[in-house]
Design a protein around this motif. Structure first.
Motif, PDB file in Angstrom:
ATOM      1  N   GLY A  97       0.794  -1.219   0.000  1.00  0.00           N
ATOM      2  CA  GLY A  97       0.000   0.000   0.000  1.00  0.00           C
ATOM      3  C   GLY A  97       0.823   1.264   0.000  1.00  0.00           C
ATOM      4  N   GLU A  98       2.061   1.161  -0.472  1.00  0.00           N
ATOM      5  CA  GLU A  98       2.969   2.303  -0.479  1.00  0.00           C
ATOM      6  C   GLU A  98       2.943   3.073  -1.788  1.00  0.00           C
ATOM      7  N   ARG A  99       2.226   2.589  -2.784  1.00  0.00           N
ATOM      8  CA  ARG A  99       2.146   3.246  -4.090  1.00  0.00           C
ATOM      9  C   ARG A  99       0.695   3.459  -4.489  1.00  0.00           C
ATOM     10  N   ASN A 100       0.426   4.611  -5.074  1.00  0.00           N
ATOM     11  CA  ASN A 100      -0.893   4.906  -5.608  1.00  0.00           C
ATOM     12  C   ASN A 100      -0.936   4.263  -6.994  1.00  0.00           C
ATOM     13  N   VAL A 101      -1.301   3.014  -7.026  1.00  0.00           N
ATOM     14  CA  VAL A 101      -1.235   2.200  -8.238  1.00  0.00           C
ATOM     15  C   VAL A 101      -2.205   2.718  -9.297  1.00  0.00           C
ATOM     16  N   THR A 102      -1.759   2.747 -10.554  1.00  0.00           N
ATOM     17  CA  THR A 102      -2.615   3.220 -11.638  1.00  0.00           C
ATOM     18  C   THR A 102      -3.602   2.134 -12.039  1.00  0.00           C
ATOM     19  N   PHE A 103      -4.675   2.558 -12.686  1.00  0.00           N
ATOM     20  CA  PHE A 103      -5.655   1.580 -13.156  1.00  0.00           C
ATOM     21  C   PHE A 103      -5.024   0.614 -14.151  1.00  0.00           C
ATOM     22  N   LEU A 104      -4.139   1.117 -15.010  1.00  0.00           N
ATOM     23  CA  LEU A 104      -3.503   0.235 -15.991  1.00  0.00           C
ATOM     24  C   LEU A 104      -2.706  -0.868 -15.299  1.00  0.00           C
ATOM     25  N   ASN A 105      -2.030  -0.532 -14.209  1.00  0.00           N
ATOM     26  CA  ASN A 105      -1.293  -1.567 -13.478  1.00  0.00           C
ATOM     27  C   ASN A 105      -2.239  -2.527 -12.763  1.00  0.00           C
ATOM     28  N   ILE A 106      -3.364  -2.031 -12.259  1.00  0.00           N
ATOM     29  CA  ILE A 106      -4.361  -2.925 -11.667  1.00  0.00           C
ATOM     30  C   ILE A 106      -4.856  -3.897 -12.731  1.00  0.00           C
ATOM     31  N   ALA A 107      -5.103  -3.392 -13.932  1.00  0.00           N
ATOM     32  CA  ALA A 107      -5.567  -4.252 -15.025  1.00  0.00           C
ATOM     33  C   ALA A 107      -4.506  -5.284 -15.395  1.00  0.00           C
ATOM     34  N   ARG A 108      -3.244  -4.887 -15.444  1.00  0.00           N
ATOM     35  CA  ARG A 108      -2.153  -5.823 -15.764  1.00  0.00           C
ATOM     36  C   ARG A 108      -2.028  -6.907 -14.693  1.00  0.00           C
ATOM     37  N   ILE A 109      -2.132  -6.501 -13.447  1.00  0.00           N
ATOM     38  CA  ILE A 109      -2.029  -7.462 -12.343  1.00  0.00           C
ATOM     39  C   ILE A 109      -3.196  -8.438 -12.406  1.00  0.00           C
ATOM     40  N   ALA A 110      -4.390  -7.923 -12.617  1.00  0.00           N
ATOM     41  CA  ALA A 110      -5.579  -8.782 -12.706  1.00  0.00           C
ATOM     42  C   ALA A 110      -5.438  -9.779 -13.850  1.00  0.00           C
ATOM     43  N   THR A 111      -5.029  -9.309 -15.012  1.00  0.00           N
ATOM     44  CA  THR A 111      -4.846 -10.198 -16.164  1.00  0.00           C
ATOM     45  C   THR A 111      -3.829 -11.289 -15.855  1.00  0.00           C
ATOM     46  N   ALA A 112      -2.740 -10.913 -15.212  1.00  0.00           N
ATOM     47  CA  ALA A 112      -1.702 -11.891 -14.865  1.00  0.00           C
ATOM     48  C   ALA A 112      -2.220 -12.946 -13.888  1.00  0.00           C
ATOM     49  N   MET A 113      -3.230 -12.586 -13.095  1.00  0.00           N
ATOM     50  CA  MET A 113      -3.797 -13.534 -12.132  1.00  0.00           C
ATOM     51  C   MET A 113      -5.070 -14.194 -12.651  1.00  0.00           C
ATOM     52  N   GLY A 114      -5.445 -13.894 -13.892  1.00  0.00           N
ATOM     53  CA  GLY A 114      -6.611 -14.532 -14.493  1.00  0.00           C
ATOM     54  C   GLY A 114      -7.935 -14.077 -13.919  1.00  0.00           C
ATOM     55  N   CYS A 115      -7.996 -12.803 -13.528  1.00  0.00           N
ATOM     56  CA  CYS A 115      -9.256 -12.272 -13.007  1.00  0.00           C
ATOM     57  C   CYS A 115      -9.497 -10.901 -13.612  1.00  0.00           C
ATOM     58  N   ARG A 116     -10.585 -10.293 -13.223  1.00  0.00           N
ATOM     59  CA  ARG A 116     -10.932  -8.954 -13.702  1.00  0.00           C
ATOM     60  C   ARG A 116     -10.509  -7.925 -12.648  1.00  0.00           C
ATOM     61  N   PRO A 117     -10.182  -6.716 -13.076  1.00  0.00           N
ATOM     62  CA  PRO A 117      -9.853  -5.671 -12.094  1.00  0.00           C
ATOM     63  C   PRO A 117     -10.959  -5.479 -11.057  1.00  0.00           C
ATOM     64  N   SER A 118     -12.203  -5.617 -11.486  1.00  0.00           N
ATOM     65  CA  SER A 118     -13.321  -5.427 -10.555  1.00  0.00           C
ATOM     66  C   SER A 118     -13.287  -6.473  -9.437  1.00  0.00           C
ATOM     67  N   GLU A 119     -12.772  -7.661  -9.715  1.00  0.00           N
ATOM     68  CA  GLU A 119     -12.677  -8.693  -8.663  1.00  0.00           C
ATOM     69  C   GLU A 119     -11.654  -8.286  -7.620  1.00  0.00           C
ATOM     70  N   LEU A 120     -10.527  -7.708  -8.050  1.00  0.00           N
ATOM     71  CA  LEU A 120      -9.536  -7.236  -7.076  1.00  0.00           C
ATOM     72  C   LEU A 120     -10.115  -6.132  -6.215  1.00  0.00           C
ATOM     73  N   LEU A 121     -10.837  -5.211  -6.853  1.00  0.00           N
ATOM     74  CA  LEU A 121     -11.449  -4.114  -6.104  1.00  0.00           C
ATOM     75  C   LEU A 121     -12.507  -4.637  -5.130  1.00  0.00           C
ATOM     76  N   ALA A 122     -13.274  -5.630  -5.560  1.00  0.00           N
ATOM     77  CA  ALA A 122     -14.281  -6.216  -4.666  1.00  0.00           C
ATOM     78  C   ALA A 122     -13.618  -6.931  -3.502  1.00  0.00           C
ATOM     79  N   ASP A 123     -12.530  -7.649  -3.784  1.00  0.00           N
ATOM     80  CA  ASP A 123     -11.788  -8.314  -2.695  1.00  0.00           C
ATOM     81  C   ASP A 123     -11.306  -7.311  -1.669  1.00  0.00           C
ATOM     82  N   ALA A 124     -10.960  -6.104  -2.144  1.00  0.00           N
ATOM     83  CA  ALA A 124     -10.481  -5.050  -1.248  1.00  0.00           C
ATOM     84  C   ALA A 124     -11.627  -4.243  -0.639  1.00  0.00           C
ATOM     85  N   GLU A 125     -12.865  -4.633  -0.975  1.00  0.00           N
ATOM     86  CA  GLU A 125     -14.069  -3.932  -0.528  1.00  0.00           C
ATOM     87  C   GLU A 125     -14.035  -2.470  -0.934  1.00  0.00           C
TER      88      GLU A 125
END
Length: 81
Positions: A52-80
């Protein structure tokens, strides 16, 4: 307009997102280095995102989600978020 940094994360959104990314990465049995490589993100930057030390960009959230085989919205939901 002033740039927003992780130091201004008063509600803990970045920390919760980082924890959600870390939890999903561990559930997939991926190392931080393997996830960073798959997402095209430097490993040290990935560590800062997970802490939580970086204000991550949406593009990086999308890249991370793709690499984990999920959608960015799932990561955001997991984080509530």
């Amino acid at each position: 307009m002033a740039r927003i940094s992780a130091l201004q994360d008063n509600d803990g959104s970045l920390l919760r997102l980082g924890e959600a990314i870390r939890a999903r990465r561990r559930a997939l049995d991926l190392s931080q280095e393997a996830l960073a490589d798959a997402a095209g993100i430097d490993r040290s930057h990935m560590g800062k995102i997970e802490r939580g030390e970086r204000n991550v960009t949406f593009l990086n959230i999308a890249r991370i989600a793709t690499a984990m085989g999920c959608r960015p919205s799932e990561l955001l939901a997991d984080a509530e978020l």
